[in-house]
Motif scaffolding. Structure first.
Motif, PDB file in Angstrom:
ATOM      1  N   SER A  78      27.322  41.961  32.164  1.00 20.72           N
ATOM      2  CA  SER A  78      27.064  41.837  30.720  1.00 20.72           C
ATOM      3  C   SER A  78      25.755  42.510  30.329  1.00 20.72           C
ATOM      4  O   SER A  78      25.672  43.180  29.293  1.00 20.72           O
ATOM      5  CB  SER A  78      27.039  40.360  30.303  1.00 20.72           C
ATOM      6  OG  SER A  78      28.318  39.805  30.418  1.00 20.72           O
ATOM      7  N   ALA A  79      24.739  42.346  31.155  1.00 22.58           N
ATOM      8  CA  ALA A  79      23.442  42.973  30.878  1.00 22.58           C
ATOM      9  C   ALA A  79      23.562  44.495  30.897  1.00 22.58           C
ATOM     10  O   ALA A  79      22.965  45.180  30.056  1.00 22.58           O
ATOM     11  CB  ALA A  79      22.400  42.496  31.885  1.00 22.58           C
ATOM     12  N   LYS A  80      24.345  45.034  31.827  1.00 23.74           N
ATOM     13  CA  LYS A  80      24.543  46.488  31.897  1.00 23.74           C
ATOM     14  C   LYS A  80      25.294  46.996  30.663  1.00 23.74           C
ATOM     15  O   LYS A  80      24.965  48.056  30.131  1.00 23.74           O
ATOM     16  CB  LYS A  80      25.290  46.861  33.171  1.00 23.74           C
ATOM     17  CG  LYS A  80      24.443  46.739  34.408  1.00 23.74           C
ATOM     18  CD  LYS A  80      25.238  47.033  35.661  1.00 23.74           C
ATOM     19  CE  LYS A  80      24.387  46.746  36.889  1.00 23.74           C
ATOM     20  NZ  LYS A  80      25.172  46.826  38.122  1.00 23.74           N
ATOM     21  N   ALA A 106      40.943  40.629  34.471  1.00 19.20           N
ATOM     22  CA  ALA A 106      40.100  40.418  35.652  1.00 19.20           C
ATOM     23  C   ALA A 106      38.790  39.733  35.284  1.00 19.20           C
ATOM     24  O   ALA A 106      38.322  38.847  36.014  1.00 19.20           O
ATOM     25  CB  ALA A 106      39.822  41.758  36.339  1.00 19.20           C
ATOM     26  N   ILE A 107      38.203  40.120  34.163  1.00 25.91           N
ATOM     27  CA  ILE A 107      36.954  39.477  33.735  1.00 25.91           C
ATOM     28  C   ILE A 107      37.216  38.006  33.406  1.00 25.91           C
ATOM     29  O   ILE A 107      36.422  37.135  33.781  1.00 25.91           O
ATOM     30  CB  ILE A 107      36.328  40.233  32.545  1.00 25.91           C
ATOM     31  CG1 ILE A 107      35.844  41.615  33.007  1.00 25.91           C
ATOM     32  CG2 ILE A 107      35.171  39.433  31.945  1.00 25.91           C
ATOM     33  CD1 ILE A 107      35.422  42.542  31.892  1.00 25.91           C
ATOM     34  N   GLU A 144      28.502  30.383  41.930  1.00 22.32           N
ATOM     35  CA  GLU A 144      27.266  30.964  41.373  1.00 22.32           C
ATOM     36  C   GLU A 144      27.161  32.469  41.605  1.00 22.32           C
ATOM     37  O   GLU A 144      26.625  33.194  40.767  1.00 22.32           O
ATOM     38  CB  GLU A 144      26.037  30.277  41.979  1.00 22.32           C
ATOM     39  CG  GLU A 144      25.668  28.970  41.338  1.00 22.32           C
ATOM     40  CD  GLU A 144      25.189  29.129  39.894  1.00 22.32           C
ATOM     41  OE1 GLU A 144      24.434  30.070  39.577  1.00 22.32           O
ATOM     42  OE2 GLU A 144      25.591  28.287  39.077  1.00 22.32           O
ATOM     43  N   THR A 145      27.665  32.952  42.732  1.00 26.03           N
ATOM     44  CA  THR A 145      27.590  34.388  43.032  1.00 26.03           C
ATOM     45  C   THR A 145      28.375  35.193  42.005  1.00 26.03           C
ATOM     46  O   THR A 145      27.894  36.206  41.491  1.00 26.03           O
ATOM     47  CB  THR A 145      28.108  34.663  44.453  1.00 26.03           C
ATOM     48  OG1 THR A 145      27.333  33.903  45.387  1.00 26.03           O
ATOM     49  CG2 THR A 145      28.006  36.134  44.805  1.00 26.03           C
ATOM     50  N   ILE A 146      29.577  34.742  41.717  1.00 30.45           N
ATOM     51  CA  ILE A 146      30.397  35.431  40.712  1.00 30.45           C
ATOM     52  C   ILE A 146      29.737  35.321  39.341  1.00 30.45           C
ATOM     53  O   ILE A 146      29.701  36.299  38.586  1.00 30.45           O
ATOM     54  CB  ILE A 146      31.831  34.876  40.690  1.00 30.45           C
ATOM     55  CG1 ILE A 146      32.523  35.190  42.016  1.00 30.45           C
ATOM     56  CG2 ILE A 146      32.623  35.443  39.514  1.00 30.45           C
ATOM     57  CD1 ILE A 146      33.890  34.541  42.187  1.00 30.45           C
ATOM     58  N   LEU A 147      29.180  34.156  39.027  1.00 29.12           N
ATOM     59  CA  LEU A 147      28.498  33.978  37.744  1.00 29.12           C
ATOM     60  C   LEU A 147      27.361  34.979  37.590  1.00 29.12           C
ATOM     61  O   LEU A 147      27.217  35.617  36.538  1.00 29.12           O
ATOM     62  CB  LEU A 147      27.973  32.545  37.612  1.00 29.12           C
ATOM     63  CG  LEU A 147      27.215  32.221  36.322  1.00 29.12           C
ATOM     64  CD1 LEU A 147      28.089  32.442  35.099  1.00 29.12           C
ATOM     65  CD2 LEU A 147      26.700  30.780  36.378  1.00 29.12           C
ATOM     66  N   GLU A 148      26.562  35.161  38.627  1.00 31.07           N
ATOM     67  CA  GLU A 148      25.449  36.122  38.562  1.00 31.07           C
ATOM     68  C   GLU A 148      25.954  37.550  38.399  1.00 31.07           C
ATOM     69  O   GLU A 148      25.368  38.339  37.659  1.00 31.07           O
ATOM     70  CB  GLU A 148      24.547  35.983  39.791  1.00 31.07           C
ATOM     71  CG  GLU A 148      23.723  34.705  39.796  1.00 31.07           C
ATOM     72  CD  GLU A 148      22.916  34.493  38.514  1.00 31.07           C
ATOM     73  OE1 GLU A 148      22.246  35.438  38.047  1.00 31.07           O
ATOM     74  OE2 GLU A 148      22.979  33.380  37.958  1.00 31.07           O
ATOM     75  N   THR A 198      23.785  49.667  27.899  1.00 31.64           N
ATOM     76  CA  THR A 198      24.507  50.888  27.539  1.00 31.64           C
ATOM     77  C   THR A 198      24.627  51.023  26.026  1.00 31.64           C
ATOM     78  O   THR A 198      24.398  52.108  25.466  1.00 31.64           O
ATOM     79  CB  THR A 198      25.909  50.883  28.187  1.00 31.64           C
ATOM     80  OG1 THR A 198      25.754  50.860  29.607  1.00 31.64           O
ATOM     81  CG2 THR A 198      26.711  52.102  27.792  1.00 31.64           C
ATOM     82  N   VAL A 199      24.964  49.941  25.351  1.00 37.57           N
ATOM     83  CA  VAL A 199      25.092  49.974  23.892  1.00 37.57           C
ATOM     84  C   VAL A 199      23.726  50.237  23.246  1.00 37.57           C
ATOM     85  O   VAL A 199      23.618  51.018  22.291  1.00 37.57           O
ATOM     86  CB  VAL A 199      25.717  48.671  23.355  1.00 37.57           C
ATOM     87  CG1 VAL A 199      25.684  48.636  21.837  1.00 37.57           C
ATOM     88  CG2 VAL A 199      27.143  48.532  23.860  1.00 37.57           C
ATOM     89  N   GLN A 200      22.687  49.616  23.769  1.00 40.16           N
ATOM     90  CA  GLN A 200      21.342  49.832  23.216  1.00 40.16           C
ATOM     91  C   GLN A 200      20.908  51.289  23.384  1.00 40.16           C
ATOM     92  O   GLN A 200      20.293  51.865  22.481  1.00 40.16           O
ATOM     93  CB  GLN A 200      20.341  48.882  23.882  1.00 40.16           C
ATOM     94  CG  GLN A 200      20.522  47.449  23.436  1.00 40.16           C
ATOM     95  CD  GLN A 200      19.678  46.460  24.232  1.00 40.16           C
ATOM     96  OE1 GLN A 200      19.368  46.672  25.399  1.00 40.16           O
ATOM     97  NE2 GLN A 200      19.319  45.362  23.579  1.00 40.16           N
TER      98      GLN A 200
END
Length: 170
Positions: free
Chosen positions: A144-146, A122-123, A134-138, A150-152
């Motif tokens: 990715s930021a989330k 799906a990704i 652009e909406t899907i890109l954002e 989480t890892v940090q």
């Protein structure tokens, strides 16, 4: 109108392919999902794959086990990207499906994710769509930021309490 078609050969694939549907929903991408056996209902499969483009589908995610003909046949009939998801099986643990999907003849490519990799399928479909949306890109950038955050957080917790305490609290 669905942008992604999710197809699988059996309801036993729903656990994996449901992860693809869940991720598409999380990203706000419309999809349709169906069960069609390429071997047991070839005419129905042929009609579905040929009609997908006319329904607005831009990417097909096809899950299959064992001989795994479904993704390759989708790629032969559908002119846009197909992402294959090899399903684990009881005999060869999905290696048969993996080899079948990645060994497509020249001119019939199928992008292939890991065995039981419905979420990554799906990704990947979303990334394909994001090249012109652009909406899907954002939404992908936010996702990715989330993941990074989480890892940090986990790394900071490990550093703070040490690995033994970390393992006890997880």
């Amino acid at each position: 109108m669905p942008k992604v078609g999710i197809v699988m050969g059996s309801d036993s694939d729903l656990k994996v392919m449901g992860k693809a549907a869940d991720m598409l929903e999380k990203l706000g991408i419309d999809y349709e999902m169906t069960i069609i056996s390429a071997h047991r209902m070839p005419d129905t499969f042929f009609n579905w794959a040929k009609a997908a483009e006319g329904k607005g589908i831009k990417v097909i995610i096809a899950g299959a086990g064992m001989a795994a003909h479904l993704p390759g046949m989708c790629a032969a009939l559908f002119p846009m990207p197909v992402v294959g998801v090899p399903m684990s099986g009881k005999n060869l643990e999905g290696m048969d499906a993996l080899y079948s999907i990645v060994q497509m003849p020249p001119g019939i490519p199928v992008a292939t994710v890991a065995i039981d990799g419905g979420m990554n399928a799906a990704i990947l479909a979303a990334k394909i769509l994001a090249t012109s949306d652009e909406t899907i890109l954002e939404k992908l950038k936010d996702y990715s930021a989330k993941m990074q955050a989480t890892v940090q957080e986990k790394a900071a917790k490990l550093e703070k309490i040490g690995y033994k305490a970390y393992l006890e609290n997880c």
